[in-house]
Design a protein around this motif. Sequence first.
Motif, PDB file in Angstrom:
ATOM      1  N   SER A  46      46.681  36.285  43.043  1.00 30.69           N
ATOM      2  CA  SER A  46      45.431  36.888  42.585  1.00 30.69           C
ATOM      3  C   SER A  46      45.368  36.823  41.062  1.00 30.69           C
ATOM      4  N   LEU A  47      44.152  36.593  40.560  1.00 34.01           N
ATOM      5  CA  LEU A  47      43.928  36.507  39.119  1.00 34.01           C
ATOM      6  C   LEU A  47      42.772  37.426  38.738  1.00 34.01           C
ATOM      7  N   LEU A  48      42.888  38.062  37.578  1.00 33.27           N
ATOM      8  CA  LEU A  48      41.827  38.910  37.048  1.00 33.27           C
ATOM      9  C   LEU A  48      41.842  38.775  35.535  1.00 33.27           C
ATOM     10  N   ALA A  49      40.647  38.677  34.950  1.00 36.63           N
ATOM     11  CA  ALA A  49      40.528  38.518  33.500  1.00 36.63           C
ATOM     12  C   ALA A  49      40.697  39.850  32.777  1.00 36.63           C
ATOM     13  N   PHE A  81      35.476  34.565  37.787  1.00 30.51           N
ATOM     14  CA  PHE A  81      34.597  34.743  38.943  1.00 30.51           C
ATOM     15  C   PHE A  81      33.460  33.729  39.001  1.00 30.51           C
ATOM     16  N   SER A  82      33.257  32.954  37.922  1.00 27.27           N
ATOM     17  CA  SER A  82      32.209  31.921  37.950  1.00 27.27           C
ATOM     18  C   SER A  82      32.755  30.563  38.404  1.00 27.27           C
ATOM     19  N   LEU A  83      34.065  30.470  38.614  1.00 31.71           N
ATOM     20  CA  LEU A  83      34.662  29.210  39.061  1.00 31.71           C
ATOM     21  C   LEU A  83      34.390  29.023  40.553  1.00 31.71           C
ATOM     22  N   PRO A  84      33.904  27.849  40.955  1.00 31.05           N
ATOM     23  CA  PRO A  84      33.678  27.638  42.393  1.00 31.05           C
ATOM     24  C   PRO A  84      34.994  27.513  43.167  1.00 31.05           C
ATOM     25  N   VAL A  85      34.951  27.923  44.438  1.00 32.13           N
ATOM     26  CA  VAL A  85      36.090  27.707  45.325  1.00 32.13           C
ATOM     27  C   VAL A  85      36.392  26.210  45.316  1.00 32.13           C
ATOM     28  N   GLN A 100      39.259  31.787  46.915  1.00 30.80           N
ATOM     29  CA  GLN A 100      38.359  32.890  47.242  1.00 30.80           C
ATOM     30  C   GLN A 100      37.935  33.590  45.959  1.00 30.80           C
ATOM     31  N   ILE A 101      36.661  33.985  45.908  1.00 30.79           N
ATOM     32  CA  ILE A 101      36.143  34.778  44.790  1.00 30.79           C
ATOM     33  C   ILE A 101      35.896  36.186  45.320  1.00 30.79           C
ATOM     34  N   GLY A 102      36.518  37.171  44.700  1.00 33.70           N
ATOM     35  CA  GLY A 102      36.329  38.555  45.116  1.00 33.70           C
ATOM     36  C   GLY A 102      36.970  38.854  46.454  1.00 33.70           C
ATOM     37  N   LYS A 103      36.863  40.102  46.870  1.00 31.38           N
ATOM     38  CA  LYS A 103      37.402  40.517  48.162  1.00 31.38           C
ATOM     39  C   LYS A 103      36.806  41.855  48.554  1.00 31.38           C
ATOM     40  N   GLU A 104      36.829  42.114  49.838  1.00 29.07           N
ATOM     41  CA  GLU A 104      36.394  43.422  50.315  1.00 29.07           C
ATOM     42  C   GLU A 104      37.498  44.420  50.031  1.00 29.07           C
ATOM     43  N   CYS A 105      37.113  45.575  49.565  1.00 28.60           N
ATOM     44  CA  CYS A 105      38.082  46.624  49.229  1.00 28.60           C
ATOM     45  C   CYS A 105      38.146  47.609  50.394  1.00 28.60           C
ATOM     46  N   HIS A 106      39.107  47.408  51.302  1.00 27.95           N
ATOM     47  CA  HIS A 106      39.202  48.247  52.501  1.00 27.95           C
ATOM     48  C   HIS A 106      39.717  49.647  52.181  1.00 27.95           C
ATOM     49  N   HIS A 107      40.748  49.722  51.376  1.00 28.67           N
ATOM     50  CA  HIS A 107      41.352  51.007  51.016  1.00 28.67           C
ATOM     51  C   HIS A 107      41.136  51.175  49.525  1.00 28.67           C
ATOM     52  N   HIS A 108      40.142  51.967  49.166  1.00 28.88           N
ATOM     53  CA  HIS A 108      39.781  52.081  47.754  1.00 28.88           C
ATOM     54  C   HIS A 108      40.988  52.456  46.897  1.00 28.88           C
ATOM     55  N   CYS A 109      41.121  51.708  45.803  1.00 29.98           N
ATOM     56  CA  CYS A 109      42.242  51.906  44.890  1.00 29.98           C
ATOM     57  C   CYS A 109      42.060  53.191  44.082  1.00 29.98           C
ATOM     58  N   GLN A 110      43.083  53.503  43.336  1.00 33.42           N
ATOM     59  CA  GLN A 110      43.099  54.692  42.492  1.00 33.42           C
ATOM     60  C   GLN A 110      41.931  54.672  41.502  1.00 33.42           C
ATOM     61  N   VAL A 111      41.629  53.509  40.934  1.00 34.25           N
ATOM     62  CA  VAL A 111      40.538  53.390  39.962  1.00 34.25           C
ATOM     63  C   VAL A 111      39.204  53.676  40.642  1.00 34.25           C
ATOM     64  N   TYR A 112      39.002  53.117  41.831  1.00 35.02           N
ATOM     65  CA  TYR A 112      37.751  53.341  42.567  1.00 35.02           C
ATOM     66  C   TYR A 112      37.580  54.836  42.858  1.00 35.02           C
ATOM     67  N   VAL A 119      36.540  46.703  39.654  1.00 39.70           N
ATOM     68  CA  VAL A 119      36.109  45.379  39.244  1.00 39.70           C
ATOM     69  C   VAL A 119      36.745  44.250  40.070  1.00 39.70           C
ATOM     70  N   MET A 120      37.900  44.501  40.662  1.00 38.60           N
ATOM     71  CA  MET A 120      38.614  43.443  41.385  1.00 38.60           C
ATOM     72  C   MET A 120      37.806  42.837  42.544  1.00 38.60           C
ATOM     73  N   PRO A 121      37.121  43.642  43.367  1.00 42.37           N
ATOM     74  CA  PRO A 121      36.383  43.030  44.483  1.00 42.37           C
ATOM     75  C   PRO A 121      35.305  42.032  44.050  1.00 42.37           C
ATOM     76  N   ALA A 122      34.717  42.217  42.880  1.00 42.77           N
ATOM     77  CA  ALA A 122      33.656  41.315  42.427  1.00 42.77           C
ATOM     78  C   ALA A 122      34.161  40.222  41.489  1.00 42.77           C
ATOM     79  N   GLU A 123      35.158  40.530  40.666  1.00 40.48           N
ATOM     80  CA  GLU A 123      35.535  39.599  39.600  1.00 40.48           C
ATOM     81  C   GLU A 123      36.941  39.026  39.717  1.00 40.48           C
TER      82      GLU A 123
END
Length: 145
Positions: A46-49, A81-85, A100-112, A119-123
Amino acid sequence: MKPHVVAVNISEKKGTIKHPVPEISLKIDHGIQGDAHAGNWHRQISLLAQESIDKMTALGVKGLTPGIFAENITTADIELFSLPVGTRLQVGEAELEVTQIGKECHHHCQVYRQIGMCVMPAEGIFAKVIVEGTLRAGDEIRILP
């Protein structure tokens, strides 16, 4: 600045925050040696800016450090997040393919839970290893043709 790696992060157990390490070793059909999320699947890494993390800091979230969003590679100066699969990235010695770009957040993290968003699910993005190698903070990232 050129796109680069800010930090490389692992967690030994699933469900825990990742922590920065001096370097990571990437393996084909596996991901990162020693990381709990490694395996022969499409979300090996996983990568995040850092810019995405900074957005959360600007919203008042305190104490955000590399790995807190469970990202293996924290980057800077590249809009992930603007890079195509299918995009291939040269990261240090290794080559990754965006799966894959983004992900569904099933178990909301501490930040959420703290501010009602994350930001991780979208970016955040996910990738698999195409060429093995070792990565460290400071390594350059290049988008391959």
